[in-house]
Design a protein around this motif. Structure first.
Motif, mmCIF file in Angstrom:
data_model
loop_
_atom_site.group_PDB
_atom_site.id
_atom_site.type_symbol
_atom_site.label_atom_id
_atom_site.label_comp_id
_atom_site.label_asym_id
_atom_site.label_seq_id
_atom_site.Cartn_x
_atom_site.Cartn_y
_atom_site.Cartn_z
ATOM 1 N N ASP A 116 11.068 9.891 14.414
ATOM 2 C CA ASP A 116 10.655 9.621 13.031
ATOM 3 C C ASP A 116 11.361 8.389 12.475
ATOM 4 O O ASP A 116 10.732 7.523 11.867
ATOM 5 N N LEU A 117 12.672 8.308 12.672
ATOM 6 C CA LEU A 117 13.446 7.197 12.118
ATOM 7 C C LEU A 117 13.074 5.863 12.768
ATOM 8 O O LEU A 117 13.026 4.830 12.097
ATOM 9 N N ALA A 118 12.814 5.891 14.061
ATOM 10 C CA ALA A 118 12.573 4.644 14.789
ATOM 11 C C ALA A 118 11.118 4.186 14.747
ATOM 12 O O ALA A 118 10.851 2.981 14.805
ATOM 13 N N PHE A 119 10.182 5.152 14.640
ATOM 14 C CA PHE A 119 8.778 4.777 14.796
ATOM 15 C C PHE A 119 7.840 5.247 13.683
ATOM 16 O O PHE A 119 6.742 4.693 13.542
ATOM 17 N N ASN A 120 8.233 6.236 12.902
ATOM 18 C CA ASN A 120 7.273 6.855 11.983
ATOM 19 C C ASN A 120 7.591 6.705 10.498
ATOM 20 O O ASN A 120 6.989 7.396 9.673
ATOM 21 N N MET A 121 8.520 5.837 10.151
ATOM 22 C CA MET A 121 8.889 5.757 8.735
ATOM 23 C C MET A 121 7.754 5.225 7.861
ATOM 24 O O MET A 121 7.701 5.496 6.664
ATOM 25 N N ASP A 122 6.829 4.476 8.456
ATOM 26 C CA ASP A 122 5.676 4.020 7.680
ATOM 27 C C ASP A 122 4.765 5.185 7.298
ATOM 28 O O ASP A 122 3.961 5.068 6.364
ATOM 29 N N GLU A 123 4.909 6.311 7.992
ATOM 30 C CA GLU A 123 4.145 7.512 7.654
ATOM 31 C C GLU A 123 4.954 8.469 6.780
ATOM 32 O O GLU A 123 4.394 9.405 6.198
ATOM 33 N N LYS A 124 6.265 8.259 6.708
ATOM 34 C CA LYS A 124 7.146 9.156 5.964
ATOM 35 C C LYS A 124 7.533 8.621 4.587
ATOM 36 O O LYS A 124 7.894 9.395 3.697
ATOM 37 N N VAL A 125 7.487 7.306 4.435
ATOM 38 C CA VAL A 125 7.879 6.669 3.169
ATOM 39 C C VAL A 125 6.642 6.048 2.531
ATOM 40 O O VAL A 125 5.844 5.391 3.212
ATOM 41 N N HIS A 126 6.504 6.252 1.214
ATOM 42 C CA HIS A 126 5.314 5.762 0.518
ATOM 43 C C HIS A 126 5.707 5.133 -0.821
ATOM 44 O O HIS A 126 6.614 5.610 -1.498
ATOM 45 N N VAL A 127 5.004 4.078 -1.174
ATOM 46 C CA VAL A 127 5.160 3.441 -2.489
ATOM 47 C C VAL A 127 3.786 3.371 -3.129
ATOM 48 O O VAL A 127 2.830 2.894 -2.515
ATOM 49 N N PHE A 128 3.703 3.867 -4.369
ATOM 50 C CA PHE A 128 2.416 3.853 -5.045
ATOM 51 C C PHE A 128 2.597 3.739 -6.551
ATOM 52 O O PHE A 128 3.670 4.033 -7.101
ATOM 53 N N THR A 129 1.551 3.287 -7.218
ATOM 54 C CA THR A 129 1.571 3.094 -8.662
ATOM 55 C C THR A 129 1.397 4.436 -9.370
ATOM 56 O O THR A 129 1.054 5.445 -8.729
ATOM 57 N N PRO A 130 1.601 4.464 -10.692
ATOM 58 C CA PRO A 130 1.339 5.702 -11.440
ATOM 59 C C PRO A 130 -0.097 6.188 -11.289
ATOM 60 O O PRO A 130 -0.368 7.382 -11.444
ATOM 61 N N GLU A 131 -1.019 5.263 -10.973
ATOM 62 C CA GLU A 131 -2.431 5.631 -10.786
ATOM 63 C C GLU A 131 -2.733 6.006 -9.335
ATOM 64 O O GLU A 131 -3.890 6.153 -8.951
ATOM 65 N N LYS A 132 -1.677 6.114 -8.506
ATOM 66 C CA LYS A 132 -1.792 6.542 -7.104
ATOM 67 C C LYS A 132 -2.344 5.474 -6.173
ATOM 68 O O LYS A 132 -2.790 5.791 -5.054
ATOM 69 N N ASP A 133 -2.342 4.206 -6.579
ATOM 70 C CA ASP A 133 -2.707 3.126 -5.658
ATOM 71 C C ASP A 133 -1.528 2.875 -4.726
ATOM 72 O O ASP A 133 -0.406 2.621 -5.183
ATOM 73 N N THR A 134 -1.772 2.943 -3.419
ATOM 74 C CA THR A 134 -0.684 2.875 -2.441
ATOM 75 C C THR A 134 -0.461 1.450 -1.935
ATOM 76 O O THR A 134 -1.408 0.747 -1.583
ATOM 77 N N LEU A 135 0.798 1.053 -1.892
ATOM 78 C CA LEU A 135 1.193 -0.237 -1.345
ATOM 79 C C LEU A 135 1.557 -0.035 0.123
ATOM 80 O O LEU A 135 2.423 0.783 0.446
ATOM 81 N N ALA A 136 0.875 -0.743 1.019
ATOM 82 C CA ALA A 136 1.090 -0.558 2.458
ATOM 83 C C ALA A 136 2.411 -1.193 2.892
ATOM 84 O O ALA A 136 2.717 -2.336 2.540
ATOM 85 N N MET A 137 3.185 -0.455 3.671
ATOM 86 C CA MET A 137 4.460 -0.959 4.181
ATOM 87 C C MET A 137 4.214 -2.100 5.165
ATOM 88 O O MET A 137 3.325 -2.029 6.012
ATOM 89 N N THR A 138 5.020 -3.158 5.054
ATOM 90 C CA THR A 138 4.917 -4.288 5.974
ATOM 91 C C THR A 138 5.669 -4.028 7.274
ATOM 92 O O THR A 138 5.172 -4.289 8.368
ATOM 93 N N ASP A 139 6.886 -3.488 7.137
ATOM 94 C CA ASP A 139 7.727 -3.287 8.312
ATOM 95 C C ASP A 139 8.916 -2.412 7.929
ATOM 96 O O ASP A 139 9.193 -2.195 6.741
#
Length: 201
Positions: A116-139
């Protein structure tokens, strides 16, 4: 104090709070970033697990790459390069130790957490607006420290999307990594990100 002088004082206070702060050393800027009142560092403790989310300004990344070369051209080139992204350090610890040294009970759990720590953090961590629009992780970057530090720290990178920064805040969430914490959520204010501190480079 007259109404006019009171208004003038409030305007000065507002302008000073919005002005970009500049520091001479990395020690000074890190001390500023670590103070939660400045809006760049967020901490939570859930079920004994300590979470710290700290923003990394552009100039901190620039300073790390500059080395002995600090020509104005090189500084501006690197500022342009790193200024396209938002950088956050996510640190997690239990009893003052990194997670793999202190939490894992068996090989299967160890393997899952490493994965999870090495390969899956893009699936475990999320950033989104109050309206639930999600910002895609770059790296993201997870350096294995093999028990040599007191926390598990991951560098997480997002695009500096102006549309998202128009919001007053962004929700930064971390799914449960098998630590029985449930989802961990930080409300990250965007004004400090738009007005990040700088270094005299």
């Amino acid at each position: 104090m007259t109404k006019r002088s009171s208004l003038f004082f409030l305007i000065l206070l507002f302008l000073s709070s919005c002005s970009t702060k500049t520091f001479d050393t990395t020690e000074e800027i890190f001390a500023f970033l670590s103070d939660e009142e400045n809006g760049y560092c967020y901490t939570k403790e859930i079920n004994g697990v300590n979470y710290t989310l700290q923003y990394r300004p552009t100039d901190v990344l620039v300073q790390q790459e500059l080395g002995d070369s600090n020509s104005k051209e090189q500084v501006e080139k690197l500022r342009k390069k790193y200024g396209k992204q938002l950088y956050f350090n996510l640190s997690m610890s239990l009893n003052g130790q990194e997670l793999l040294s202190n939490v894992v009970k068996d090989k299967a759990q160890f393997g899952q957490m490493v994965n999870d720590l090495a390969f899956n953090m893009d699936e475990k961590v999320h950033v989104f607006t109050p309206e639930k629009d999600t910002l895609a992780m770059t790296d993201f970057v997870y350096p294995r420290m093999y028990g040599m530090t007191n926390s598990t720290t991951i560098l997480i990178v997002y695009p500096r999307d102006k549309n998202y920064l128009k919001e007053d805040y962004l929700n930064f969430t971390i799914e449960d990594l098998g630590l029985y914490t449930g989802e961990v959520k930080f409300k990250v204010q965007t004004q400090p990100l738009k007005n990040e501190p700088k270094l005299n480079l």
